[in-house]
Scaffold this motif. Structure first.
Motif, PDB file in Angstrom:
ATOM      1  N   PHE A   1     -26.461  20.661  -5.696  1.00  0.00           N
ATOM      2  CA  PHE A   1     -25.944  21.019  -4.369  1.00  0.00           C
ATOM      3  C   PHE A   1     -26.901  22.015  -3.719  1.00  0.00           C
ATOM      4  CE2 PHE A   1     -22.324  20.135  -7.227  1.00  0.00           C
ATOM      5  CZ  PHE A   1     -21.856  18.989  -6.611  1.00  0.00           C
TER       6      PHE A   1
ATOM      7  N   ILE B  69     -21.691  14.394  -3.444  1.00  0.00           N
ATOM      8  CA  ILE B  69     -22.637  13.564  -4.180  1.00  0.00           C
ATOM      9  C   ILE B  69     -22.147  12.122  -4.156  1.00  0.00           C
ATOM     10  CG2 ILE B  69     -23.768  15.306  -5.617  1.00  0.00           C
ATOM     11  CD1 ILE B  69     -21.891  14.730  -7.852  1.00  0.00           C
TER      12      ILE B  69
ATOM     13  N   VAL C 222     -17.959  11.914  -3.758  1.00  0.00           N
ATOM     14  CA  VAL C 222     -17.178  13.015  -4.343  1.00  0.00           C
ATOM     15  C   VAL C 222     -17.676  14.340  -3.797  1.00  0.00           C
ATOM     16  CG1 VAL C 222     -18.613  12.890  -6.427  1.00  0.00           C
ATOM     17  CG2 VAL C 222     -16.498  14.165  -6.506  1.00  0.00           C
TER      18      VAL C 222
ATOM     19  N   LEU D  24     -22.178   8.391  -6.016  1.00  0.00           N
ATOM     20  CA  LEU D  24     -22.346   7.742  -7.313  1.00  0.00           C
ATOM     21  C   LEU D  24     -22.300   6.238  -7.121  1.00  0.00           C
ATOM     22  CD1 LEU D  24     -19.626   9.881  -9.100  1.00  0.00           C
ATOM     23  CD2 LEU D  24     -22.060  10.412  -8.870  1.00  0.00           C
TER      24      LEU D  24
ATOM     25  N   THR E  72     -21.802  24.362   1.248  1.00  0.00           N
ATOM     26  CA  THR E  72     -20.937  23.472   2.003  1.00  0.00           C
ATOM     27  C   THR E  72     -20.416  24.198   3.235  1.00  0.00           C
ATOM     28  OG1 THR E  72     -20.241  22.554  -0.092  1.00  0.00           O
ATOM     29  CG2 THR E  72     -18.844  22.088   1.802  1.00  0.00           C
TER      30      THR E  72
ATOM     31  N   ASP F 125     -21.242   4.512 -11.632  1.00  0.00           N
ATOM     32  CA  ASP F 125     -21.198   5.656 -12.554  1.00  0.00           C
ATOM     33  C   ASP F 125     -22.549   6.319 -12.783  1.00  0.00           C
ATOM     34  OD1 ASP F 125     -18.496   5.390 -12.725  1.00  0.00           O
ATOM     35  OD2 ASP F 125     -18.472   4.523 -14.729  1.00  0.00           O
ATOM     36  N   GLN F 126     -23.424   6.233 -11.786  1.00  0.00           N
ATOM     37  CA  GLN F 126     -24.679   6.969 -11.838  1.00  0.00           C
ATOM     38  C   GLN F 126     -24.897   7.746 -10.546  1.00  0.00           C
ATOM     39  OE1 GLN F 126     -28.428   5.368 -13.675  1.00  0.00           O
ATOM     40  NE2 GLN F 126     -27.398   3.458 -13.192  1.00  0.00           N
ATOM     41  N   ASP F 127     -25.371   8.945 -10.677  1.00  0.00           N
ATOM     42  CA  ASP F 127     -25.843   9.764  -9.565  1.00  0.00           C
ATOM     43  C   ASP F 127     -26.860   8.962  -8.752  1.00  0.00           C
ATOM     44  OD1 ASP F 127     -26.888  11.779  -7.956  1.00  0.00           O
ATOM     45  OD2 ASP F 127     -27.362  13.116  -9.615  1.00  0.00           O
ATOM     46  N   TRP F 128     -26.717   8.951  -7.422  1.00  0.00           N
ATOM     47  CA  TRP F 128     -27.651   8.176  -6.602  1.00  0.00           C
ATOM     48  C   TRP F 128     -29.078   8.714  -6.669  1.00  0.00           C
ATOM     49  CZ3 TRP F 128     -27.056   8.783  -0.559  1.00  0.00           C
ATOM     50  CH2 TRP F 128     -27.099  10.132  -0.220  1.00  0.00           C
ATOM     51  N   GLU F 129     -29.254   9.937  -7.143  1.00  0.00           N
ATOM     52  CA  GLU F 129     -30.613  10.467  -7.339  1.00  0.00           C
ATOM     53  C   GLU F 129     -31.372   9.665  -8.396  1.00  0.00           C
ATOM     54  OE1 GLU F 129     -32.679  12.765  -6.174  1.00  0.00           O
ATOM     55  OE2 GLU F 129     -31.390  13.790  -4.738  1.00  0.00           O
ATOM     56  N   LEU F 130     -30.641   8.995  -9.290  1.00  0.00           N
ATOM     57  CA  LEU F 130     -31.285   8.177 -10.318  1.00  0.00           C
ATOM     58  C   LEU F 130     -31.655   6.796  -9.750  1.00  0.00           C
ATOM     59  CD1 LEU F 130     -28.968   9.106 -13.326  1.00  0.00           C
ATOM     60  CD2 LEU F 130     -31.187  10.092 -12.735  1.00  0.00           C
TER      61      LEU F 130
ATOM     62  N   ILE G 146     -20.301  10.616 -15.691  1.00  0.00           N
ATOM     63  CA  ILE G 146     -21.393  10.142 -14.842  1.00  0.00           C
ATOM     64  C   ILE G 146     -22.728  10.727 -15.288  1.00  0.00           C
ATOM     65  CG2 ILE G 146     -22.221  10.077 -12.458  1.00  0.00           C
ATOM     66  CD1 ILE G 146     -19.526   8.813 -12.647  1.00  0.00           C
TER      67      ILE G 146
ATOM     68  N   PRO H 135     -23.894  18.428   2.891  1.00  0.00           N
ATOM     69  CA  PRO H 135     -24.104  19.139   1.630  1.00  0.00           C
ATOM     70  C   PRO H 135     -22.777  19.281   0.871  1.00  0.00           C
ATOM     71  CG  PRO H 135     -25.141  20.330   3.440  1.00  0.00           C
ATOM     72  CD  PRO H 135     -24.364  19.202   4.052  1.00  0.00           C
ATOM     73  N   GLY H 136     -22.866  19.215  -0.439  1.00  0.00           N
ATOM     74  CA  GLY H 136     -21.651  19.354  -1.240  1.00  0.00           C
ATOM     75  C   GLY H 136     -21.025  18.038  -1.634  1.00  0.00           C
TER      76      GLY H 136
ATOM     77  N   VAL I  26     -18.842   5.791  -5.308  1.00  0.00           N
ATOM     78  CA  VAL I  26     -17.907   6.921  -5.247  1.00  0.00           C
ATOM     79  C   VAL I  26     -18.538   8.028  -4.422  1.00  0.00           C
ATOM     80  CG1 VAL I  26     -16.575   8.611  -6.582  1.00  0.00           C
ATOM     81  CG2 VAL I  26     -17.046   6.346  -7.552  1.00  0.00           C
TER      82      VAL I  26
END
Ligand SMILES: [Zn+2]
Ligand SMILES: [Zn+2]
Lengths: 98, 294, 294, 98
Positions: C186, D65, D92, D67, C190, D70-75, C250, D62-63, D90
């Protein structure tokens, strides 16, 4: 055509501490049912006393439930369910506590 | 054994102290005043005040469940304190039910807490369970698990059951609505497993499962009183500390026609269970040697 | 503030009492004597002794972590007892850190427990955190979450962070091995969310997250001392009481090159954080009005 | 070609308390990236002050994320990831506590 198998509730102890296995469906031969998979798994256990903790009367012993793709096999066709590519099968033994 | 009071006969108000104490959960629309009253008018029996029963009792009492029964014949043993975190070293040798009551009554003086310093048996369980709305199985052996389930089926009481061993845990709600009983899931007792008997347990594993039992208890109390109207879907939660993913949430079978306890041809009657100890025991594996609760 | 003793300087043995007390977890080959000694020789700082910190402290203390720091400037309030289950009605007004220490010391007299009756701030946190191996964020506001993470990055300390709101919970291990820090996940604070501020919380939800923090603490202590040699894979756990499935596990990003705290161009130095309060605060949202811990 | 979307961390409040949505990929038009999905989702929020709690400077605020399966989109490729049939997305929001 690969199936992923996971062992929970201490059942990994019967399979040389393997917690997960990948299986080529071809290894099961003609019969691709859960019944056939259970038999195949049982054959991997050398010790007869250990085998009984997994396999009894042609199916999993009492106290073990079988899950396919996060569903109880009772919601499918139990032993008669025909495995498909990428299915995830979990064998889990009930825990009573210590 | 104490007699249960008529505390849970449908109180329609909260005191000012209760409004303040439960404000942070009542503020949520899913609970509100009707939900808090539902909790106050619910009674919960916790069988086993060990590793599962300690956190379950803490959170159930703190949340404002009106009447709580604690059943355990065992005493506090400091060698179990690594997981039985509601007891303490200075209470060594005290009844676990009494030790827990002392603690819980100071956590929430509003709770009506009853203790049963005895083990669950075919002779005492029918009477005790009859007075409660919800039963928690926090025990540690197969015989007692079948017994509790069979008595719950007989009385039509829902059962929230958890267990933990080594690094794993399981949780299931039995005998509620269309859901299965313990015998629907496990019709036959398990042959005695000798290989991994001295297995051990990690405290926060059993602690997590017990805390989740408290959560399911609150959900169930709200559902039974019609506060939560979503359909109940039978499930089992499986947890393993070292797996990825740690949790599996599995849809399970509904009530089974073939079940000896809850099916249409039920054979496990109260009189059979109460008066045929050896025959009944064969349907629940062996009688446990020591009924120490987890 | 007390001075930390040199308790955790690498003791190589357990007393007979400790062997008995921890026997049920030492019997597991994944722990054993080396694992129990690893726990005894570890020190853990718990920041916030509220809804998350209570169960986290219970299970960490019970498991035999040698040195435990409790940091909280707040006092026991019975209106928080629905989730802060380690305190009690009769301790109203007592420092939460002291109330917790009283309880924990009787749960496990072997633990070396230090209290810090103050709130985490840019002025005190660098010194306090420097003495510990592992830090637990059990607080409830954005400013403190960024601050704790930034100080942990500065000292190279792993951080086990959890949070809970209404019916949901989150848990993440930050700043360990290749894993991200809080700012990697983050980067920017926020904007203030006004719509759902008075949101409430259910006790067993925050209880479950706090208990899981204790479990991750034990796993991390074993991993840091080489008892568990599996590679660390960065993850976040997400929980929702009413969803199916309840849990998501995750895989998340690793340390980010672009991160202002832990990246190669790190700009958040100790001197900046300690001596530029208003500039630093803009990087962490507003300074919280009341720093009440969850 | 359907994508399942789930909202966590209180984000359902911005979407009329819907916790899950199914989306026909065709609804996104030509551009099937996450960026396009985020824009599509933002358009569902009528109030501009509410919209800012989801959407800022052309992406999630910001704040939040994201998915995918079940993976972080950064991956994956973050905003540029191209959605596929049966993907589970997702959104979140980080929880700070109460
Ligand atoms: Zn049944
Ligand atoms: Zn970073």
């Amino acid at each position: 055509m690969v199936v992923k198998i996971e062992l929970l509730g201490g059942l990994d102890m019967l399979f040389k501490k393997q917690k997960e296995l990948s299986l080529e469906l071809a290894e099961l031969g003609e019969d691709k049912t859960l019944k056939s998979l259970i038999h195949f798994m049982a054959e991997k256990i050398e010790s007869p006393t250990q085998k009984e903790l997994f396999y009894l009367d042609g199916t999993v012993r009492p106290g073990i439930i079988v899950l396919v793709n996060d569903q109880d096999w009772e919601l499918l066709d139990k032993e008669e369910y025909v495995l498909e590519d990428k299915d995830q099968v979990v064998f889990v033994s009930t825990l009573h506590g210590m | 054994m104490e007699n249960i009071s008529n505390y849970n006969d449908g109180q329609a108000t909260l005191t000012g102290e209760e409004y303040a104490r439960y404000g942070r959960q009542m503020i949520m629309p899913e609970i509100g005043l009707p939900g808090q009253l539902a909790l106050k008018n619910s009674s919960v029996l916790i069988i086993g005040v060990g590793g599962l029963g300690c956190p379950a009792a803490q959170y159930i009492t703190a949340a404002g469940i009106g009447t709580i029964g604690l059943l355990d014949g065992d005493v506090v043993d400091k060698n179990n304190l690594h997981r039985q975190v509601l007891h303490s070293t200075s209470k060594e040798g005290m009844s676990k039910a009494e030790s827990a009551k002392q603690y819980l009554q100071d956590l929430n003086p509003n709770a009506n807490i009853l203790t049963y310093v005895e083990y669950a048996s075919p002779q005492n369980l029918f009477e005790i369970i009859s007075a409660y709305d919800i039963v928690l199985d926090c025990t540690d052996n197969q015989f007692t698990r079948y017994l509790i389930s069979d008595v719950c089926v007989w009385h039509g009481k829902p059962l929230i059951s958890a267990s933990a061993l080594q690094f794993e845990g399981q949780l299931c709600v039995y005998n509620y609505r269309n859901g299965p009983c313990y015998r629907c899931m496990f019709p036959n007792p398990t042959p005695v497993v000798t290989s991994c008997s001295k297995s051990g347990i990690l405290g926060p594993v059993v602690g997590t499962m017990g805390t989740m039992q408290a959560l399911e208890t609150i959900k169930l109390a709200l559902h039974m009183k019609g506060i939560n109207k979503e359909p109940f879907v039978p499930f089992i939660l499986l947890f393993h500390t070292f797996r990825f993913p740690q949790w599996k949430h599995i849809r399970i079978r509904s009530r089974q026609q073939s079940c000896a306890a809850c099916g249409p041809h039920k054979m496990l009657t109260r009189s059979f269970i109460e008066s045929s100890p050896s025959e009944y025991a064969t349907l629940c594996d062996a009688v446990p040697k020591t009924e120490k609760n987890l």
